[in-house]
Scaffold this active site. Structure first.
Site, PDB file in Angstrom:
ATOM      1  N   TYR B 119       0.842  -1.204   0.000  1.00  0.00           N
ATOM      2  CA  TYR B 119       0.000   0.000   0.000  1.00  0.00           C
ATOM      3  C   TYR B 119       0.874   1.250   0.000  1.00  0.00           C
ATOM      4  CZ  TYR B 119      -4.260  -2.552   1.395  1.00  0.00           C
ATOM      5  OH  TYR B 119      -5.344  -3.379   1.445  1.00  0.00           O
ATOM      6  N   TYR B 158      -0.701  -9.846   0.965  1.00  0.00           N
ATOM      7  CA  TYR B 158       0.388  -9.260   1.750  1.00  0.00           C
ATOM      8  C   TYR B 158       0.350  -9.800   3.179  1.00  0.00           C
ATOM      9  CZ  TYR B 158      -3.346  -6.088   3.235  1.00  0.00           C
ATOM     10  OH  TYR B 158      -4.506  -5.568   3.701  1.00  0.00           O
ATOM     11  N   ARG B 168      -2.943 -11.812   4.105  1.00  0.00           N
ATOM     12  CA  ARG B 168      -4.301 -11.476   3.681  1.00  0.00           C
ATOM     13  C   ARG B 168      -4.531 -11.910   2.239  1.00  0.00           C
ATOM     14  NH1 ARG B 168      -8.118  -7.786   4.665  1.00  0.00           N
ATOM     15  NH2 ARG B 168      -9.157  -9.782   4.597  1.00  0.00           N
ATOM     16  N   HIS B 171      -7.452  -8.449  -2.091  1.00  0.00           N
ATOM     17  CA  HIS B 171      -8.779  -7.839  -1.924  1.00  0.00           C
ATOM     18  C   HIS B 171      -8.740  -6.382  -2.319  1.00  0.00           C
ATOM     19  CE1 HIS B 171      -6.611  -7.036   1.839  1.00  0.00           C
ATOM     20  NE2 HIS B 171      -7.289  -5.898   1.873  1.00  0.00           N
ATOM     21  N   HIS B 173     -10.747  -2.837  -1.182  1.00  0.00           N
ATOM     22  CA  HIS B 173     -11.661  -2.212  -0.224  1.00  0.00           C
ATOM     23  C   HIS B 173     -12.689  -1.376  -0.985  1.00  0.00           C
ATOM     24  CE1 HIS B 173      -9.141  -2.995   3.415  1.00  0.00           C
ATOM     25  NE2 HIS B 173      -8.170  -2.984   2.535  1.00  0.00           N
TER      26      HIS B 173
END
Lengths: 188, 251
Positions: B119, B158, B168, B171, B173
């Site tokens: 991110y 990640y 995780r 995905h 958000h």
């Protein structure tokens, strides 16, 4: 209701580059006529600040009407849209600059998002004042917890702390159709 | 607290799901109190949510319009001078309310990791490369049929520190508004066939597999474009609107 609602999920820790934006907390420019500060802290069950929470408010105009104006993401400082978004800082503190909502027993509708919070929470921040005792909704909240729904008047603004858990836990809301743990409809 | 192993977390997940299966109750939403997701321990309310009938402002939602969102914001691959790395995808679908009515002209926001699982956030220190051509933020307004469409890059999985070897699943958000304030929601869209989903306490916090499946997009070859991108379709259902039909003319 015919369709099953899509489940929610946490915002996680890394929304900071996506959801907050420069004018998000400023429904009106700070210091402008009628501007009040609406602020508080978000605390967890150990009383520690939650530095990665996101708070949204949605409120009527000072006359008490729902606002039907666009432009919350790119604000015209002369237009009040009634909606704002603020992230908490390292001390778990959020601040909005807004106008006092009007109407009878006015409140700001508040949504809380955070890492560790698997779905958003709704609550209400009522403006302190006479007549709150007559409000049918507040009357239905157990006495020891009612004040968690009432902002505190202070010079220049309103303070509204949000406690996710533990002593003084804020009253959070669910609305019809959102009740958790209901019997499963036949045929699903 | 000692850090748990994946086997320990998976056992906790399994025990909660078994208990749910025997209850005969429906829990379409995630359990706020879900210990396998350790960050929830001190952040879930311990009291029952208080029932409220929506009143006044809650019967309305904020309005968003063309000045709020530039159409280019729906393409996450054109925000920088070069093309981002990774598999280019289109994600599209419809936003509906519980009665199947389209949610029109409302804001949809997305954010995500890049193709390497990183991110653009200071606290994300996962040592995977940052892509100078990818920020991972998009916005759009739904159309008259409630549809949305984003062009982006398939995010990578990640690691995180919930337990030893926690990763995780990939995905995206999603942040969504309905026509009532009470429909506001944030969720995550997952990809079909992800081997990490079964191990993930955030995804598994929705205890019924039928409800969890609602968060998984479908690969759609009709959305895929030749020599350009693959396509995914994912619809979102918000809860019902509480406003009377009379009051909905402006919505």
């Amino acid at each position: 209701m015919t369709l099953v609602p899509t489940p929610g999920q946490t915002v996680g820790p890394f929304y900071g580059f996506a959801l907050p934006y420069p004018d998000g907390p400023y429904l009106v420019p700070p210091g402008s006529p009628g501007a009040v500060r609406f602020h508080g802290r978000v605390l967890d069950g150990a009383g520690q600040p939650v530095p990665d929470a996101l708070i949204e408010i949605w409120q009527p105009s000072p006359r008490g009407d729902p606002v039907r104006e666009t432009g919350s993401l790119h604000r015209d400082p002369f237009v009040f849209t009634g909606w704002g978004r603020a992230a908490t800082d390292n001390a778990g503190h959020y601040t909005f600059s807004t106008l006092r909502p009007g109407g009878e027993r006015p409140f700001l509708a508040v949504t809380v998002f955070a890492r560790g919070l698997l779905d958003r929470l709704f609550t209400r921040a009522y403006l302190p004042g006479p007549g709150l005792a007559d409000d049918p909704f507040l009357a239905g909240v157990e006495p020891g917890r009612r004040e968690t729904l009432i902002a505190v008047d202070e010079p220049g603004g309103l303070r509204f702390d949000i406690r996710l858990q533990g002593p003084g836990e804020t009253v959070f809301l669910h609305f019809p159709g959102q009740r958790p743990g209901t019997a499963r409809p036949a045929g699903r | 607290m000692q850090i748990a192993t994946q086997a320990g977390i998976s056992a906790e997940i399994g025990a909660i799901e078994s208990a749910h299966r025997g209850s005969g109750l429906e829990h379409p939403q995630p359990s706020l109190d879900y210990a396998p997701y350790r960050s929830s321990l001190l952040r879930h309310p311990t009291k029952d949510l208080h029932h409220a009938d929506p009143e006044r402002i809650e019967l309305w939602a904020p309005c968003f319009g063309p000045q709020d969102v530039d159409p280019l914001e729906a393409d996450l691959t054109v925000q920088h001078s070069g093309q981002p790395l990774g598999e280019r995808i289109v994600v599209t679908g419809r936003i509906m309310d519980g009665e199947g009515r389209p949610v029109r002209n409302q804001l949809v926001e997305i954010w995500q990791a890049n193709a390497s699982g990183r991110y653009i956030h200071q606290r994300d220190q996962h040592p995977a490369p940052i892509d100078p051509n990818f920020t991972g933020v998009g916005r759009c307004l739904t159309g008259d049929d409630g549809s949305y469409r984003f062009v982006t890059i398939r995010p990578g999985p990640y690691p995180w520190r919930n337990h030893r070897n926690a990763w995780r699943p990939a995905h995206i958000h999603f942040s969504l508004f309905g026509t009532d304030f009470t429909q506001r929601m944030v969720t995550q869209m997952y990809f079909p066939g992800d081997p990490l989903s079964a191990l993930d306490p955030i995804y598994q916090s929705i205890t019924d597999p039928r409800d969890r499946a609602l968060l998984v997009a479908a690969y759609d070859h009709d959305v895929t474009l030749p020599e350009w991108c693959t396509g995914y379709r994912w619809d979102v259902v918000l809860t019902g609107s509480h406003r009377s039909p009379f009051g909905q003319e402006e919505a």
